[in-house]
Design a protein around this motif. Structure first.
Motif, PDB file in Angstrom:
ATOM      1  N   THR A 134      -6.279   1.608 -14.417  1.00  0.00           N
ATOM      2  CA  THR A 134      -7.189   2.729 -14.172  1.00  0.00           C
ATOM      3  C   THR A 134      -8.592   2.270 -13.796  1.00  0.00           C
ATOM      4  OG1 THR A 134      -7.886   2.864 -16.484  1.00  0.00           O
ATOM      5  CG2 THR A 134      -5.985   4.204 -15.831  1.00  0.00           C
ATOM      6  N   LYS A 135      -9.354   3.225 -13.322  1.00  0.00           N
ATOM      7  CA  LYS A 135     -10.776   3.054 -13.063  1.00  0.00           C
ATOM      8  C   LYS A 135     -11.472   4.252 -13.711  1.00  0.00           C
ATOM      9  CE  LYS A 135     -14.251   2.762  -9.443  1.00  0.00           C
ATOM     10  NZ  LYS A 135     -14.548   2.759  -8.015  1.00  0.00           N
ATOM     11  N   THR A 136     -12.630   4.013 -14.300  1.00  0.00           N
ATOM     12  CA  THR A 136     -13.386   5.107 -14.901  1.00  0.00           C
ATOM     13  C   THR A 136     -14.185   5.827 -13.825  1.00  0.00           C
ATOM     14  OG1 THR A 136     -13.582   3.875 -16.974  1.00  0.00           O
ATOM     15  CG2 THR A 136     -15.092   5.726 -16.661  1.00  0.00           C
ATOM     16  N   LEU A 137     -13.973   7.145 -13.736  1.00  0.00           N
ATOM     17  CA  LEU A 137     -14.728   8.002 -12.835  1.00  0.00           C
ATOM     18  C   LEU A 137     -15.495   9.017 -13.674  1.00  0.00           C
ATOM     19  CD1 LEU A 137     -12.148   8.869 -10.004  1.00  0.00           C
ATOM     20  CD2 LEU A 137     -13.844   7.036 -10.044  1.00  0.00           C
ATOM     21  N   VAL A 158      -8.751   7.226 -14.348  1.00  0.00           N
ATOM     22  CA  VAL A 158      -7.896   7.676 -13.251  1.00  0.00           C
ATOM     23  C   VAL A 158      -7.103   6.478 -12.747  1.00  0.00           C
ATOM     24  CG1 VAL A 158      -7.890   8.638 -10.908  1.00  0.00           C
ATOM     25  CG2 VAL A 158      -9.521   9.498 -12.612  1.00  0.00           C
ATOM     26  N   ASP A 159      -5.810   6.676 -12.518  1.00  0.00           N
ATOM     27  CA  ASP A 159      -4.986   5.605 -11.949  1.00  0.00           C
ATOM     28  C   ASP A 159      -5.643   5.107 -10.659  1.00  0.00           C
ATOM     29  OD1 ASP A 159      -3.212   6.170 -13.983  1.00  0.00           O
ATOM     30  OD2 ASP A 159      -1.633   6.952 -12.688  1.00  0.00           O
ATOM     31  N   VAL A 160      -5.698   3.780 -10.494  1.00  0.00           N
ATOM     32  CA  VAL A 160      -6.448   3.204  -9.379  1.00  0.00           C
ATOM     33  C   VAL A 160      -5.995   3.717  -8.012  1.00  0.00           C
ATOM     34  CG1 VAL A 160      -7.270   1.144 -10.588  1.00  0.00           C
ATOM     35  CG2 VAL A 160      -5.080   1.078  -9.390  1.00  0.00           C
ATOM     36  N   GLU A 161      -4.712   3.922  -7.819  1.00  0.00           N
ATOM     37  CA  GLU A 161      -4.236   4.406  -6.514  1.00  0.00           C
ATOM     38  C   GLU A 161      -4.648   5.857  -6.259  1.00  0.00           C
ATOM     39  OE1 GLU A 161      -0.095   3.630  -5.566  1.00  0.00           O
ATOM     40  OE2 GLU A 161      -0.193   1.709  -6.607  1.00  0.00           O
ATOM     41  N   MET A 162      -4.957   6.596  -7.323  1.00  0.00           N
ATOM     42  CA  MET A 162      -5.344   7.999  -7.187  1.00  0.00           C
ATOM     43  C   MET A 162      -6.853   8.184  -7.015  1.00  0.00           C
ATOM     44  SD  MET A 162      -2.628   9.927  -7.222  1.00  0.00           S
ATOM     45  CE  MET A 162      -3.102  11.580  -7.731  1.00  0.00           C
ATOM     46  N   VAL A 163      -7.638   7.140  -7.268  1.00  0.00           N
ATOM     47  CA  VAL A 163      -9.098   7.265  -7.252  1.00  0.00           C
ATOM     48  C   VAL A 163      -9.623   7.894  -5.962  1.00  0.00           C
ATOM     49  CG1 VAL A 163     -11.262   5.947  -7.227  1.00  0.00           C
ATOM     50  CG2 VAL A 163      -9.566   5.538  -9.021  1.00  0.00           C
ATOM     51  N   THR A 174     -11.176  21.138  -8.558  1.00  0.00           N
ATOM     52  CA  THR A 174     -11.191  20.590  -9.907  1.00  0.00           C
ATOM     53  C   THR A 174      -9.847  19.928 -10.169  1.00  0.00           C
ATOM     54  OG1 THR A 174     -12.611  22.402 -10.632  1.00  0.00           O
ATOM     55  CG2 THR A 174     -11.446  21.218 -12.353  1.00  0.00           C
ATOM     56  N   THR A 175      -9.842  18.856 -10.943  1.00  0.00           N
ATOM     57  CA  THR A 175      -8.578  18.238 -11.354  1.00  0.00           C
ATOM     58  C   THR A 175      -8.449  18.333 -12.869  1.00  0.00           C
ATOM     59  OG1 THR A 175      -9.594  16.047 -11.493  1.00  0.00           O
ATOM     60  CG2 THR A 175      -8.511  16.628  -9.412  1.00  0.00           C
ATOM     61  N   ILE A 176      -7.208  18.389 -13.315  1.00  0.00           N
ATOM     62  CA  ILE A 176      -6.929  18.447 -14.751  1.00  0.00           C
ATOM     63  C   ILE A 176      -6.295  17.133 -15.203  1.00  0.00           C
ATOM     64  CG2 ILE A 176      -5.666  19.660 -16.565  1.00  0.00           C
ATOM     65  CD1 ILE A 176      -5.837  22.188 -14.707  1.00  0.00           C
ATOM     66  N   MET A 177      -5.296  16.663 -14.472  1.00  0.00           N
ATOM     67  CA  MET A 177      -4.631  15.385 -14.755  1.00  0.00           C
ATOM     68  C   MET A 177      -4.061  14.857 -13.447  1.00  0.00           C
ATOM     69  SD  MET A 177      -2.598  16.104 -18.334  1.00  0.00           S
ATOM     70  CE  MET A 177      -2.285  14.402 -18.758  1.00  0.00           C
ATOM     71  N   SER A 178      -3.719  13.564 -13.454  1.00  0.00           N
ATOM     72  CA  SER A 178      -3.084  12.979 -12.275  1.00  0.00           C
ATOM     73  C   SER A 178      -2.343  11.712 -12.672  1.00  0.00           C
ATOM     74  CB  SER A 178      -4.128  12.667 -11.191  1.00  0.00           C
ATOM     75  OG  SER A 178      -5.006  11.647 -11.626  1.00  0.00           O
ATOM     76  N   PRO A 194       4.716  12.377  -2.290  1.00  0.00           N
ATOM     77  CA  PRO A 194       5.147  10.986  -2.208  1.00  0.00           C
ATOM     78  C   PRO A 194       3.961  10.036  -2.416  1.00  0.00           C
ATOM     79  CG  PRO A 194       6.107  12.257  -0.422  1.00  0.00           C
ATOM     80  CD  PRO A 194       5.080  13.134  -1.081  1.00  0.00           C
ATOM     81  N   ARG A 195       4.154   9.075  -3.283  1.00  0.00           N
ATOM     82  CA  ARG A 195       3.101   8.083  -3.559  1.00  0.00           C
ATOM     83  C   ARG A 195       2.620   7.438  -2.262  1.00  0.00           C
ATOM     84  NH1 ARG A 195       4.030   3.204  -7.957  1.00  0.00           N
ATOM     85  NH2 ARG A 195       1.939   2.293  -7.871  1.00  0.00           N
ATOM     86  N   GLU A 196       3.546   7.232  -1.338  1.00  0.00           N
ATOM     87  CA  GLU A 196       3.218   6.607  -0.056  1.00  0.00           C
ATOM     88  C   GLU A 196       2.248   7.440   0.774  1.00  0.00           C
ATOM     89  OE1 GLU A 196       7.044   6.371   1.735  1.00  0.00           O
ATOM     90  OE2 GLU A 196       7.672   4.662   0.524  1.00  0.00           O
ATOM     91  N   GLN A 197       2.062   8.715   0.431  1.00  0.00           N
ATOM     92  CA  GLN A 197       1.194   9.589   1.218  1.00  0.00           C
ATOM     93  C   GLN A 197      -0.145   9.876   0.535  1.00  0.00           C
ATOM     94  OE1 GLN A 197       3.950  12.897   2.216  1.00  0.00           O
ATOM     95  NE2 GLN A 197       3.582  12.272   4.328  1.00  0.00           N
ATOM     96  N   ILE A 198      -0.460   9.175  -0.539  1.00  0.00           N
ATOM     97  CA  ILE A 198      -1.742   9.389  -1.222  1.00  0.00           C
ATOM     98  C   ILE A 198      -2.908   9.186  -0.252  1.00  0.00           C
ATOM     99  CG2 ILE A 198      -3.317   8.508  -3.000  1.00  0.00           C
ATOM    100  CD1 ILE A 198      -0.805   7.898  -4.720  1.00  0.00           C
TER     101      ILE A 198
END
Length: 138
Positions: A14-17, A27-32, A44-48, A126-130
């Motif tokens: 993760t990375k802190t945002l 937040v998971d690094v790929e989702m940052v 707004t986001t709740i979880m990811s 799909p994770r590939e489309q982040i």
């Protein structure tokens, strides 16, 4: 609210945002980049999670253990974003071109609990489309 407060545990790096509404979050690094783009677009986001299938398979979710294998296999390779219910349709409209490319792989739903729609929407992509989803928001 932390992941532990709702029965989840962190499974990915993760990375802190700094969430505009809630302060520091992991937040998971790929989702940052996607989370930052969602916020910049006024949502707004709740979880990811960058791969909800991996999280299920390793016991990082509230799903009962006897369902880990089946549900983990189903969601393997799928990123997940939980947003307020009223924001789900707007995000899915933005991402419609990607969803058309991968029909059947994108899923957006508002669960029903206690006979009522919940206040959140779950979006699986799909994770590939982040990265592509991020690009459509910026």
């Amino acid at each position: 609210m932390s992941l532990r407060d709702v029965g989840w545990s962190q499974q990915h790096p993760t990375k802190t945002l700094t969430d505009p509404d809630d302060g520091p979050i992991e937040v998971d690094v790929e989702m940052v980049p996607l989370i930052e783009a969602v916020w910049a677009a006024g949502h707004t986001t709740i979880m990811s999670c960058q791969d909800i299938g991996e999280s299920i398979l390793t016991g990082g979710t509230v799903i009962p253990e006897h369902l880990w294998e089946r549900n983990g296999a189903y969601y393997l390779g799928m990123a997940w974003l939980k947003v307020p219910a009223d924001q789900g349709p707007r995000l899915m409209t933005t991402w419609e071109p990607l969803a058309r490319q991968r029909r059947g792989e994108w899923l957006a739903q508002v669960p029903i609990q206690g006979g009522r729609l919940c206040g959140y929407a779950s979006i699986h992509l799909p994770r590939e489309q982040i990265t592509q989803a991020t690009d459509l928001l910026t």
